[in-house]
Design an enzyme around this catalytic site. Structure first.
Site, PDB file in Angstrom:
ATOM      1  N   GLU A  90     -19.663 -41.419  90.903  1.00  0.00           N
ATOM      2  CA  GLU A  90     -18.255 -41.788  90.850  1.00  0.00           C
ATOM      3  C   GLU A  90     -17.336 -40.613  91.188  1.00  0.00           C
ATOM      4  O   GLU A  90     -17.652 -39.454  90.899  1.00  0.00           O
ATOM      5  CB  GLU A  90     -17.929 -42.344  89.458  1.00  0.00           C
ATOM      6  CG  GLU A  90     -18.605 -43.688  89.263  1.00  0.00           C
ATOM      7  CD  GLU A  90     -18.422 -44.292  87.880  1.00  0.00           C
ATOM      8  OE1 GLU A  90     -18.402 -45.528  87.793  1.00  0.00           O
ATOM      9  OE2 GLU A  90     -18.307 -43.540  86.904  1.00  0.00           O
ATOM     10  N   CYS A 103     -11.404 -35.740  91.289  1.00  0.00           N
ATOM     11  CA  CYS A 103     -12.481 -35.346  90.379  1.00  0.00           C
ATOM     12  C   CYS A 103     -13.808 -35.752  91.027  1.00  0.00           C
ATOM     13  O   CYS A 103     -14.051 -36.923  91.271  1.00  0.00           O
ATOM     14  CB  CYS A 103     -12.245 -36.063  89.048  1.00  0.00           C
ATOM     15  SG  CYS A 103     -13.511 -35.759  87.823  1.00  0.00           S
ATOM     16  N   CYS A 110     -27.111 -36.295  84.699  1.00  0.00           N
ATOM     17  CA  CYS A 110     -26.979 -34.886  84.292  1.00  0.00           C
ATOM     18  C   CYS A 110     -28.070 -34.583  83.282  1.00  0.00           C
ATOM     19  O   CYS A 110     -28.378 -35.402  82.421  1.00  0.00           O
ATOM     20  CB  CYS A 110     -25.609 -34.631  83.667  1.00  0.00           C
ATOM     21  SG  CYS A 110     -25.360 -32.891  83.220  1.00  0.00           S
ATOM     22  N   CYS A 114     -25.144 -33.824  76.935  1.00  0.00           N
ATOM     23  CA  CYS A 114     -24.182 -33.645  75.846  1.00  0.00           C
ATOM     24  C   CYS A 114     -24.037 -34.956  75.072  1.00  0.00           C
ATOM     25  O   CYS A 114     -24.047 -36.031  75.646  1.00  0.00           O
ATOM     26  CB  CYS A 114     -22.826 -33.205  76.390  1.00  0.00           C
ATOM     27  SG  CYS A 114     -22.905 -31.634  77.270  1.00  0.00           S
ATOM     28  N   CYS A 117     -21.158 -37.656  76.116  1.00  0.00           N
ATOM     29  CA  CYS A 117     -20.878 -37.870  77.539  1.00  0.00           C
ATOM     30  C   CYS A 117     -21.717 -39.009  78.114  1.00  0.00           C
ATOM     31  O   CYS A 117     -22.945 -39.015  77.971  1.00  0.00           O
ATOM     32  CB  CYS A 117     -21.164 -36.573  78.299  1.00  0.00           C
ATOM     33  SG  CYS A 117     -21.059 -36.755  80.087  1.00  0.00           S
ATOM     34  N   CYS A 347     -12.318 -38.830  81.579  1.00  0.00           N
ATOM     35  CA  CYS A 347     -13.351 -37.818  81.368  1.00  0.00           C
ATOM     36  C   CYS A 347     -14.498 -38.365  80.551  1.00  0.00           C
ATOM     37  O   CYS A 347     -14.288 -38.937  79.490  1.00  0.00           O
ATOM     38  CB  CYS A 347     -12.783 -36.679  80.517  1.00  0.00           C
ATOM     39  SG  CYS A 347     -11.874 -35.513  81.425  1.00  0.00           S
TER      40      CYS A 347
HETATM   41  N1  SAH Z   1     -20.768 -30.889  83.525  1.00  0.00           N
HETATM   42  C1  SAH Z   1     -19.505 -30.261  83.567  1.00  0.00           C
HETATM   43  C2  SAH Z   1     -18.466 -31.038  84.333  1.00  0.00           C
HETATM   44  C3  SAH Z   1     -18.436 -32.525  84.148  1.00  0.00           C
HETATM   45  S1  SAH Z   1     -17.897 -33.134  82.586  1.00  0.00           S
HETATM   46  C4  SAH Z   1     -19.022 -29.946  82.173  1.00  0.00           C
HETATM   47  O1  SAH Z   1     -19.599 -30.419  81.214  1.00  0.00           O
HETATM   48  O2  SAH Z   1     -18.066 -29.174  82.063  1.00  0.00           O
HETATM   49  C5  SAH Z   1     -16.127 -32.834  82.654  1.00  0.00           C
HETATM   50  C6  SAH Z   1     -15.469 -32.703  81.286  1.00  0.00           C
HETATM   51  O3  SAH Z   1     -15.459 -33.954  80.586  1.00  0.00           O
HETATM   52  C7  SAH Z   1     -16.183 -31.719  80.385  1.00  0.00           C
HETATM   53  O4  SAH Z   1     -15.274 -30.878  79.741  1.00  0.00           O
HETATM   54  C8  SAH Z   1     -16.841 -32.645  79.397  1.00  0.00           C
HETATM   55  O5  SAH Z   1     -17.129 -31.985  78.209  1.00  0.00           O
HETATM   56  C9  SAH Z   1     -15.819 -33.717  79.239  1.00  0.00           C
HETATM   57  N2  SAH Z   1     -16.341 -34.943  78.644  1.00  0.00           N
HETATM   58  C10 SAH Z   1     -17.601 -35.428  78.734  1.00  0.00           C
HETATM   59  N3  SAH Z   1     -17.704 -36.587  78.061  1.00  0.00           N
HETATM   60  C11 SAH Z   1     -16.496 -36.845  77.523  1.00  0.00           C
HETATM   61  C12 SAH Z   1     -15.968 -37.916  76.771  1.00  0.00           C
HETATM   62  N4  SAH Z   1     -16.716 -38.959  76.432  1.00  0.00           N
HETATM   63  N5  SAH Z   1     -14.671 -37.863  76.400  1.00  0.00           N
HETATM   64  C13 SAH Z   1     -13.892 -36.820  76.778  1.00  0.00           C
HETATM   65  N6  SAH Z   1     -14.327 -35.782  77.523  1.00  0.00           N
HETATM   66  C14 SAH Z   1     -15.615 -35.790  77.898  1.00  0.00           C
HETATM   67 FE1  SF4 Z   2     -23.508 -33.030  81.853  1.00  0.00          FE
HETATM   68 FE2  SF4 Z   2     -21.740 -34.610  80.686  1.00  0.00          FE
HETATM   69 FE3  SF4 Z   2     -22.552 -32.392  79.462  1.00  0.00          FE
HETATM   70 FE4  SF4 Z   2     -20.967 -32.199  81.631  1.00  0.00          FE
HETATM   71  S1  SF4 Z   2     -20.432 -33.130  79.647  1.00  0.00           S
HETATM   72  S2  SF4 Z   2     -22.825 -31.018  81.186  1.00  0.00           S
HETATM   73  S3  SF4 Z   2     -21.705 -33.971  82.804  1.00  0.00           S
HETATM   74  S4  SF4 Z   2     -23.838 -34.150  79.961  1.00  0.00           S
END
Ligand code: SAH
Ligand code: SF4
Length: 396
Positions: A90, A103, A110, A114, A117, A347
């Site tokens: 996306e 974006c 990934c 996390c 996410c 995000c």
């Molecule tokens: N992998 C990279 C970039 C992609 S995620 C990273 O983790 O930085 C982009 C941003 O979205 C990151 O700051 C991540 O922590 C945040 N993010 C991920 N899941 C989220 C969620 N469910 N709600 C709000 N922010 C989120």
């Molecule tokens: Fe990967 Fe999502 Fe963690 Fe970014 S926030 S490193 S996309 S798992």
């Protein structure tokens, strides 16, 4: 057949040379592709006929197939691109009065996993190629120019953030040429300040990026201490906070801005207490330790829920109180406006359609099963630990 979106200008120069042509033809090619959005080699009339003929048999300029497009009430657009073999990624366009931000995704899925996410939740499928990363920008820029009726030379996209699906610094080899194309005056001509790489903290690659192509850096911190960050961002077990902040400090020496952005996703009852705000403040100010701290801005992101996360968004007053602690401590702190959430484009909501080849669910290391008790999300158990702060709050 090669896709010319795969190459930065040095790469195009190499290709020209391999075809027995002059390297400087790369500049013309790049301008046609990235400044005019041309996909038809035959239309590149000022390009030497000999080069066009040679390229015609060996190269294409090919976008990714669009699987779907959604437009949110606030004008945010989300494209789903088919990258083959059941995977889709996306890309999100966020229009604002004074800028247009794209974006971009760097991986299908990934591997960092996390807790909060949606992308991490589905596991890792594969790295995107440079062409697949650049194709997202190419499609969005020229599609938007057409729709908005922009004059030649006017840009739709003024800022790029590598905040879509995937961990860009775990796909460094493909990322680097893509960044160079974005910055190239004969490409998209974006300034280093307007291209942001967001990372969960791949320390050695932060150092590489500093040396190779120092663009704006955002680091996803999400916790003020290692115990909690280990749970939320599992990569922390490999690169703990002290090492991450040291890498950020050394990045600043070459960064286009004199601060690093720290992202902090606000999770109800997990990382959002005033005490944790105080701990975060002490961490970035380097209180009590020599030669630490970090010149930073903090961006609080209200958690965007997705099914099966088992987590909740912090209430606005709790976010405001958290921000106030940081602001009163002298740290510039903003709360991110959530955009496009009616089309799950905010995000952390990007999920695409990824064949989960890591089978994390079966291996049991993906999302820890979560029980919700009195509004507090608790992992059932992992290494017998759980989220320390969730326990603390439920006791209060
Ligand atoms: N992998 C990279 C970039 C992609 S995620 C990273 O983790 O930085 C982009 C941003 O979205 C990151 O700051 C991540 O922590 C945040 N993010 C991920 N899941 C989220 C969620 N469910 N709600 C709000 N922010 C989120
Ligand atoms: Fe990967 Fe999502 Fe963690 Fe970014 S926030 S490193 S996309 S798992």
């Amino acid at each position: 057949m090669v896709n010319l979106l795969q190459f930065d200008r040095a790469g195009l120069g190499d290709l020209c040379e391999q075809l027995g042509e002059k390297r400087f033809r790369a500049t013309q090619l790049s301008r046609w592709i990235h400044q005019r959005g041309e996909h038809d080699l035959a239309a590149m009339t000022d390009l030497a006929k000999s080069l066009r003929d040679k390229l015609a048999g060996s190269a294409v300029i090919e976008a990714l197939p669009v699987a779907s497009e959604q437009v949110a009430a606030d004008g945010t657009i989300k494209w789903l691109f088919d990258v083959g073999a059941g995977d889709a990624v996306e890309t999100v366009f966020i229009p604002e009065a004074d800028r247009g931000t794209l974006c971009i995704s760097s991986q299908a899925g990934c591997a960092v996993n996390c807790r909060f996410c949606a992308t991490g939740h589905q596991g890792f499928s594969r790295n995107l190629s440079t062409a697949e990363i650049v194709a997202q920008l190419w499609h969005a820029e020229f599609e938007l120019r057409r729709r908005l009726g922009l004059a030649p030379g006017e840009r739709a996209i003024t800022n790029v953030v590598m905040m879509g699906m995937g961990e860009p610094l775990q796909n460094y080899a493909a990322l680097l040429p893509a960044l160079r194309i974005m910055l190239d005056d004969h490409g998209y001509g974006l300034s280093r300040r307007r291209v942001t790489v967001s990372t969960s903290g791949v320390v050695p690659m932060i150092e590489r990026l500093r040396d190779d192509c120092p663009v704006a850096l955002a680091v996803s911190l999400h916790a003020p201490d290692d115990a909690l960050r280990d749970e939320l961002v599992p990569l922390n077990r490999k690169y703990p906070i002290a090492e991450l902040l040291a890498a950020c400090r050394s990045y600043l020496a070459r960064a286009p801005r004199d601060f690093i952005t720290l992202e902090y996703c606000m999770l109800d009852g997990v990382n959002d207490s005033p005490e944790q705000a105080g701990a975060l403040l002490a961490l970035v100010r380097g209180d009590g330790t020599a030669a630490s701290g970090l010149a930073c801005k903090i961006n609080l992101i209200p958690f965007n829920p997705f099914p099966a996360s088992g987590l909740r968004r912090s209430p606005p007053e709790r976010v405001a109180a958290f921000a106030a602690v940081l602001q009163q401590g002298g740290i510039v702190t903003t709360v991110r406006k959530t955009r496009g959430d009616d089309i799950a484009a905010a995000c952390g909501q990007l999920a695409g359609e990824v064949q989960d080849r890591t089978r994390v669910a079966e291996r049991g290391v993906r999302a820890v099963p979560v029980r919700i008790e009195r509004n507090v999300a608790k992992p059932v158990s992992r290494r017998g630990a759980g989220l320390p702060v969730a326990r603390e709050r439920s006791a209060s």
